[in-house]
Scaffold this motif. Structure first.
Motif, PDB file in Angstrom:
ATOM      1  N   SER A   1       3.325  31.946  16.971  1.00 14.86           N
ATOM      2  CA  SER A   1       2.808  30.979  17.907  1.00 14.86           C
ATOM      3  C   SER A   1       3.847  30.390  18.665  1.00 14.86           C
ATOM      4  CB  SER A   1       2.243  29.754  17.116  1.00 14.86           C
ATOM      5  OG  SER A   1       2.943  28.893  16.331  1.00 14.86           O
ATOM      6  N   LYS A   2       5.375  30.554  18.489  1.00 16.33           N
ATOM      7  CA  LYS A   2       6.106  29.698  19.297  1.00 16.33           C
ATOM      8  C   LYS A   2       7.283  30.707  19.686  1.00 16.33           C
ATOM      9  CE  LYS A   2       5.148  25.170  18.474  1.00 16.33           C
ATOM     10  NZ  LYS A   2       4.662  24.354  19.651  1.00 16.33           N
ATOM     11  N   GLY A   3       7.299  31.881  19.169  1.00 18.83           N
ATOM     12  CA  GLY A   3       8.275  32.904  19.847  1.00 18.83           C
ATOM     13  C   GLY A   3       7.828  34.109  19.094  1.00 18.83           C
ATOM     14  N   ILE A   4       8.902  35.037  19.319  1.00 18.12           N
ATOM     15  CA  ILE A   4       9.003  36.520  19.016  1.00 18.12           C
ATOM     16  C   ILE A   4      10.226  36.907  18.191  1.00 18.12           C
ATOM     17  CG2 ILE A   4       7.338  37.157  20.839  1.00 18.12           C
ATOM     18  CD1 ILE A   4       9.894  38.155  22.145  1.00 18.12           C
ATOM     19  N   TYR A   5      10.010  37.843  17.407  1.00 15.41           N
ATOM     20  CA  TYR A   5      11.331  38.220  16.452  1.00 15.41           C
ATOM     21  C   TYR A   5      11.879  39.667  17.162  1.00 15.41           C
ATOM     22  CZ  TYR A   5      10.031  34.463  13.270  1.00 15.41           C
ATOM     23  OH  TYR A   5       9.817  33.397  12.501  1.00 15.41           O
ATOM     24  N   VAL A   6      12.995  39.842  17.306  1.00 16.29           N
ATOM     25  CA  VAL A   6      13.622  41.078  17.792  1.00 16.29           C
ATOM     26  C   VAL A   6      14.662  41.259  17.144  1.00 16.29           C
ATOM     27  CG1 VAL A   6      14.592  42.120  19.913  1.00 16.29           C
ATOM     28  CG2 VAL A   6      12.795  40.454  20.182  1.00 16.29           C
ATOM     29  N   LYS A   7      14.736  42.705  16.761  1.00 16.29           N
ATOM     30  CA  LYS A   7      15.991  43.200  15.997  1.00 16.29           C
ATOM     31  C   LYS A   7      17.215  43.293  16.868  1.00 16.29           C
ATOM     32  CE  LYS A   7      17.140  46.857  12.682  1.00 16.29           C
ATOM     33  NZ  LYS A   7      16.488  48.212  12.067  1.00 16.29           N
ATOM     34  N   ASN A   8      18.132  43.017  16.109  1.00 19.93           N
ATOM     35  CA  ASN A   8      19.833  43.029  16.505  1.00 19.93           C
ATOM     36  C   ASN A   8      19.888  42.373  17.968  1.00 19.93           C
ATOM     37  OD1 ASN A   8      20.511  44.723  14.432  1.00 19.93           O
ATOM     38  ND2 ASN A   8      19.939  46.621  15.494  1.00 19.93           N
ATOM     39  N   ILE A   9      20.032  41.083  18.132  1.00 14.94           N
ATOM     40  CA  ILE A   9      20.393  40.101  19.068  1.00 14.94           C
ATOM     41  C   ILE A   9      21.549  39.572  18.851  1.00 14.94           C
ATOM     42  CG2 ILE A   9      19.935  38.322  20.574  1.00 14.94           C
ATOM     43  CD1 ILE A   9      16.964  38.688  20.025  1.00 14.94           C
ATOM     44  N   LYS A  10      22.705  40.051  19.703  1.00 14.23           N
ATOM     45  CA  LYS A  10      24.026  39.629  19.626  1.00 14.23           C
ATOM     46  C   LYS A  10      24.355  38.539  20.095  1.00 14.23           C
ATOM     47  CE  LYS A  10      24.549  43.744  17.646  1.00 14.23           C
ATOM     48  NZ  LYS A  10      24.816  43.997  16.297  1.00 14.23           N
ATOM     49  N   LYS A  11      23.919  38.143  21.355  1.00 10.66           N
ATOM     50  CA  LYS A  11      24.544  36.913  22.058  1.00 10.66           C
ATOM     51  C   LYS A  11      22.882  36.007  22.507  1.00 10.66           C
ATOM     52  CE  LYS A  11      28.813  38.247  23.590  1.00 10.66           C
ATOM     53  NZ  LYS A  11      29.679  38.820  24.742  1.00 10.66           N
ATOM     54  N   LYS A  12      23.279  34.824  22.612  1.00 10.14           N
ATOM     55  CA  LYS A  12      22.163  34.033  23.321  1.00 10.14           C
ATOM     56  C   LYS A  12      21.948  34.191  24.764  1.00 10.14           C
ATOM     57  CE  LYS A  12      22.043  30.164  19.939  1.00 10.14           C
ATOM     58  NZ  LYS A  12      21.594  28.808  19.695  1.00 10.14           N
ATOM     59  N   GLY A  13      20.763  34.103  25.296  1.00 11.89           N
ATOM     60  CA  GLY A  13      20.499  34.175  26.605  1.00 11.89           C
ATOM     61  C   GLY A  13      19.063  33.971  27.043  1.00 11.89           C
ATOM     62  N   ILE A  14      18.566  34.629  27.997  1.00 13.69           N
ATOM     63  CA  ILE A  14      17.171  34.949  28.237  1.00 13.69           C
ATOM     64  C   ILE A  14      16.416  36.082  28.094  1.00 13.69           C
ATOM     65  CG2 ILE A  14      17.529  33.080  29.853  1.00 13.69           C
ATOM     66  CD1 ILE A  14      16.966  34.925  32.213  1.00 13.69           C
TER      67      ILE A  14
END
Length: 212
Positions: free
Chosen positions: A79-92
């Motif tokens: 409900s609040k977000g999504i899960y994504v594989k292999n995110i190395k850094k923060k950003g948009i």
């Protein structure tokens, strides 16, 4: 009384051991079979979950903003977000196809988490569609919060497109490409909530220097 109870338990254990020995381990085999049957569904569920997260995902390169970018595949959505594989850094996170803003990276790692932008709070730029004043567009700063836009000066009357603030990382880039999050008219914000795409692109954070 306690001694009698301990003695009784000890005798029962001896009986179980001798019974198992003289029946060629029939009792222990039966217990093993029962525990195996009861544990099998849990084991299968565990393996299926591991296979989901260990699955090889296809890397797709797309051309966006005149640059080649590598996409990431969405694993699941809540409900609040999504899960994504292999995110190395923060950003948009933006849609890999049309560039629409999707959200902000809140957790990095093998399975990262991206919060949906419409569930967040952040500054925005409202750019007027009225070009009657010296042929230039007028823009003001606002603040997005809970599906509404707050304008610091309520006496200002403006209608136009709403963008992520141009003073946030990549804000000016999104505005220059016309990627808005909605429209503001007569004090009412008409939000444009995007569909969650199958593929996203992470624009990694940086320190803005007077806007992007």
């Amino acid at each position: 009384m306690r001694v009698n109870s301990l003695a009784l338990v000890f005798l029962l254990l001896l009986l179980i051991v001798f019974t198992d020995i003289f029946t060629d381990n029939l009792l222990s085999k039966s217990i093993h079979t029962l525990t195996y049957i009861s544990a099998s569904p849990i084991y299968v569920a565990k393996k299926n979950l591991e296979q989901i997260f260990e699955k090889e995902y296809t890397i797709v390169n797309v051309k966006l903003f005149d640059d080649i970018a590598t996409t990431s595949e969405v694993l699941s959505v809540d409900s609040k977000g999504i899960y994504v594989k292999n995110i190395k850094k923060k950003g948009i996170a933006i849609d890999a196809i049309n560039g629409n803003l999707v959200g902000f990276v809140r957790k990095t790692g093998n399975v990262g988490y991206i919060s949906k932008w419409w569930e967040e709070e952040f500054p925005v730029t409202i750019e007027s569609t009225d070009t009657s004043i010296k042929g230039q567009k007028i823009s003001i700063v606002g603040y997005y919060n809970k599906y509404r836009i707050e304008v610091p000066d309520p006496t200002v009357v403006i209608s136009g497109k709403v963008y992520m603030s141009e003073y946030m990382p990549y804000g000016r880039l999104l505005k220059d490409f016309g990627i808005a999050i909605g429209e503001y008219e007569n004090g009412v914000f008409k939000i444009t909530i995007p569909k969650i795409p199958k593929y996203i692109i992470i624009l990694e954070e940086y320190e803005p220097n007077g806007g992007n």
